[in-house]
Design a protein around this motif. Structure first.
Motif, mmCIF file in Angstrom:
data_model
loop_
_atom_site.group_PDB
_atom_site.id
_atom_site.type_symbol
_atom_site.label_atom_id
_atom_site.label_comp_id
_atom_site.label_asym_id
_atom_site.label_seq_id
_atom_site.Cartn_x
_atom_site.Cartn_y
_atom_site.Cartn_z
ATOM 1 N N LEU A 243 15.960 -27.946 -38.771
ATOM 2 C CA LEU A 243 14.679 -27.717 -38.103
ATOM 3 C C LEU A 243 13.931 -26.543 -38.724
ATOM 4 O O LEU A 243 12.698 -26.583 -38.840
ATOM 5 C CB LEU A 243 14.920 -27.466 -36.609
ATOM 6 C CG LEU A 243 15.467 -28.658 -35.817
ATOM 7 C CD1 LEU A 243 15.822 -28.236 -34.405
ATOM 8 C CD2 LEU A 243 14.458 -29.804 -35.793
ATOM 9 N N ILE A 244 14.657 -25.502 -39.137
ATOM 10 C CA ILE A 244 14.024 -24.369 -39.808
ATOM 11 C C ILE A 244 13.378 -24.830 -41.110
ATOM 12 O O ILE A 244 12.267 -24.413 -41.463
ATOM 13 C CB ILE A 244 15.042 -23.253 -40.074
ATOM 14 C CG1 ILE A 244 15.455 -22.573 -38.759
ATOM 15 C CG2 ILE A 244 14.482 -22.223 -41.053
ATOM 16 C CD1 ILE A 244 14.353 -21.804 -38.088
ATOM 17 N N SER A 245 14.046 -25.708 -41.833
ATOM 18 C CA SER A 245 13.481 -26.241 -43.083
ATOM 19 C C SER A 245 12.173 -26.992 -42.821
ATOM 20 O O SER A 245 11.207 -26.868 -43.584
ATOM 21 C CB SER A 245 14.489 -27.167 -43.764
ATOM 22 O OG SER A 245 15.645 -26.459 -44.162
ATOM 23 N N LEU A 246 12.148 -27.763 -41.747
ATOM 24 C CA LEU A 246 10.918 -28.474 -41.386
ATOM 25 C C LEU A 246 9.812 -27.491 -41.012
ATOM 26 O O LEU A 246 8.640 -27.691 -41.345
ATOM 27 C CB LEU A 246 11.188 -29.426 -40.226
ATOM 28 C CG LEU A 246 12.158 -30.580 -40.503
ATOM 29 C CD1 LEU A 246 12.401 -31.390 -39.234
ATOM 30 C CD2 LEU A 246 11.628 -31.482 -41.621
ATOM 31 N N ALA A 252 4.243 -23.720 -45.079
ATOM 32 C CA ALA A 252 3.784 -23.746 -46.475
ATOM 33 C C ALA A 252 2.535 -24.599 -46.664
ATOM 34 O O ALA A 252 1.762 -24.401 -47.600
ATOM 35 C CB ALA A 252 4.908 -24.253 -47.373
ATOM 36 N N SER A 253 2.315 -25.541 -45.770
ATOM 37 C CA SER A 253 1.159 -26.430 -45.880
ATOM 38 C C SER A 253 -0.116 -25.804 -45.326
ATOM 39 O O SER A 253 -1.170 -26.423 -45.337
ATOM 40 C CB SER A 253 1.439 -27.747 -45.155
ATOM 41 O OG SER A 253 1.546 -27.537 -43.755
ATOM 42 N N GLY A 254 -0.020 -24.553 -44.815
ATOM 43 C CA GLY A 254 -1.189 -23.882 -44.253
ATOM 44 C C GLY A 254 -1.241 -23.987 -42.745
ATOM 45 O O GLY A 254 -2.228 -24.489 -42.187
ATOM 46 N N ALA A 255 -0.207 -23.504 -42.083
ATOM 47 C CA ALA A 255 -0.079 -23.654 -40.641
ATOM 48 C C ALA A 255 -0.960 -22.658 -39.889
ATOM 49 O O ALA A 255 -1.234 -21.554 -40.357
ATOM 50 C CB ALA A 255 1.381 -23.456 -40.229
ATOM 51 N N SER A 256 -1.381 -23.063 -38.704
ATOM 52 C CA SER A 256 -2.116 -22.187 -37.800
ATOM 53 C C SER A 256 -1.768 -22.559 -36.371
ATOM 54 O O SER A 256 -1.348 -23.683 -36.092
ATOM 55 C CB SER A 256 -3.626 -22.303 -38.024
ATOM 56 O OG SER A 256 -4.063 -23.619 -37.729
ATOM 57 N N PRO A 268 2.484 -17.391 -44.893
ATOM 58 C CA PRO A 268 3.517 -18.166 -45.595
ATOM 59 C C PRO A 268 4.395 -17.314 -46.507
ATOM 60 O O PRO A 268 5.362 -17.815 -47.059
ATOM 61 C CB PRO A 268 2.691 -19.171 -46.406
ATOM 62 C CG PRO A 268 1.411 -18.463 -46.678
ATOM 63 C CD PRO A 268 1.143 -17.599 -45.487
ATOM 64 N N THR A 269 4.051 -16.030 -46.683
ATOM 65 C CA THR A 269 4.839 -15.185 -47.592
ATOM 66 C C THR A 269 6.062 -14.579 -46.922
ATOM 67 O O THR A 269 6.911 -13.994 -47.592
ATOM 68 C CB THR A 269 3.964 -14.046 -48.146
ATOM 69 O OG1 THR A 269 3.586 -13.164 -47.068
ATOM 70 C CG2 THR A 269 2.720 -14.592 -48.817
ATOM 71 N N CYS A 270 6.149 -14.691 -45.627
ATOM 72 C CA CYS A 270 7.271 -14.095 -44.889
ATOM 73 C C CYS A 270 8.370 -15.135 -44.674
ATOM 74 O O CYS A 270 8.096 -16.304 -44.398
ATOM 75 C CB CYS A 270 6.809 -13.559 -43.542
ATOM 76 S SG CYS A 270 5.571 -12.260 -43.660
ATOM 77 N N ASP A 271 9.625 -14.711 -44.778
ATOM 78 C CA ASP A 271 10.755 -15.601 -44.520
ATOM 79 C C ASP A 271 10.717 -16.069 -43.073
ATOM 80 O O ASP A 271 10.404 -15.294 -42.159
ATOM 81 C CB ASP A 271 12.074 -14.886 -44.796
ATOM 82 C CG ASP A 271 12.263 -14.579 -46.270
ATOM 83 O OD1 ASP A 271 11.657 -15.291 -47.099
ATOM 84 O OD2 ASP A 271 13.001 -13.631 -46.595
#
Length: 365
Positions: A243-246, A252-256, A268-271
């Motif tokens: 689930l973390i991978s998803l 990475a796709s530009g989440a908001s 997206p630069t933070c783990d």
């Protein structure tokens, strides 16, 4: 007056029919029936005016153990320590007898001596399992029971997985004030969005109850970013790492995320996955405010203690030394009579508008 007696297999067409002329006769007999097969026997009274109400009964000549194990068994994790197991009820033909109960047994695979078993009424097709161990694999088995005994079991393996994660949300002002205004509603907005995204992608029965211990933290420099921290629990169909991978792919796709009508973007630069809530959050961000606050308090205390120690040291040192003051044109005079072998040194101290005094410190040679 007569009675119409019909006999048919439970799930097949009519196999035999008997018409009795004597309406007083109450017993009839059938032969050639199979064991472990359900039959319907129906009686319909009739006379010259027509037929009456039909009454039926289902029976077995002999019951057997169920022919198949429970089918379509599924698990849905309700919360980190609970899961609902469900199944499709067996037909009477599959059960080869009347279903009196289902048994649900569950045990951690590493602790086989802690097995628990629950008997579920035969008219139910689900059961809520509670008290599951965190971060442990469990074996869950369901069996169908008739009066003749149980069926084979259907076994599922469930892993209660957990992963800590973070999201850095950008687009706020004055984080310290923001996180304390309607904080519960804001946390739920973030949780609901994450749950919706994960369920849409994985179709794995993910719900908001699988995100726990959630909250916000501000960065040290309050740069318009707030950190959302929480625990994410896996489902039967997808463990927490999957689930973390998803979640990472979504970011990475530009989440908001829309939080209380404020559009916040996810950095997206933070783990996303983290090992601890107290570790540094993001390589491009300062650490959160609370470790800084704790460090500031500790630093202040250390400074105060240091000042106190230095002050006391000087105080006692000065008391042990022979100090006196004289006027500008005066000659120095020792504080005691034992001034033999004393070497004189001069220093100057300034204070206010007065003419400086000469302070002499006598140090034994």
């Amino acid at each position: 007056q007569l009675s119409l007696v019909t006999l048919e297999q439970y799930d097949l067409a009519v196999s035999e029919q008997l018409t009795t002329i004597d309406g007083l006769e109450q017993v009839t007999q059938f032969s050639g029936l199979e064991i472990y097969v359900p039959y319907n026997a129906c009686v319909t009274p009739a006379n010259v005016a027509g037929e009456g109400k039909t009454d039926c009964i289902t029976f077995f000549t002999k019951e057997g153990t169920p022919q198949t194990a429970p089918q379509s068994v599924n698990l849905v994790i309700v919360d980190p320590t609970s899961a609902t197991v469900s199944w499709t009820p067996a037909t009477l033909a599959e059960a080869r007898g009347f279903i009196v109960s289902y048994s649900v047994s569950y045990v951690p695979t590493r602790l086989t001596d802690n097995q628990q078993e629950v008997m579920v009424p035969g008219n139910q097709s689900s059961f809520l399992i509670t008290g599951l161990e965190l971060m442990m694999e469990h074996s869950i088995t369901v069996m169908t029971h008739t009066s003749a005994g149980p069926s084979d079991g259907t076994t599922l393996i469930l892993l209660t997985s957990t992963t800590l994660f973070q999201l850095y949300l950008e687009g706020i002002r004055d984080c310290q004030s923001w996180i304390f205004q309607d904080s519960d509603e804001k946390v739920m907005d973030v949780i609901s969005t994450i749950a919706m995204i994960l369920e849409d992608v994985c179709a794995c029965d993910f719900t908001v109850s699988l995100i726990t211990e959630s909250g916000f933290q501000c960065t040290a420099n309050d740069d318009g970013t707030v950190a959302f921290l929480a625990k994410l629990h896996g489902t039967y169909r997808a463990n927490s790492s999957e689930l973390i991978s998803l979640l990472e792919q979504w970011i990475a796709s530009g989440a908001s995320i829309n939080v209380q009508n404020v559009h916040l973007t996810v950095d997206p630069t933070c783990d996303v996955q983290i090992d601890s809530f107290v570790d540094p959050r993001c390589k491009t961000k300062a650490t959160s405010t609370w470790p800084v606050a704790v460090g500031s308090v500790v630093g202040i205390l250390i400074t105060l203690v240091g000042v106190a120690v230095i002050t006391l040291t000087l105080f006692f040192a000065l008391r042990r030394r022979k100090i006196f003051t004289v006027g500008k044109d005066s000659k120095p005079k020792a504080n005691d009579d034992n001034d033999q072998g004393i070497q004189m040194a001069e220093c100057v101290a300034y204070g206010g508008s007065k003419e400086p005094e000469h302070i002499y410190d006598f140090v034994p040679v």
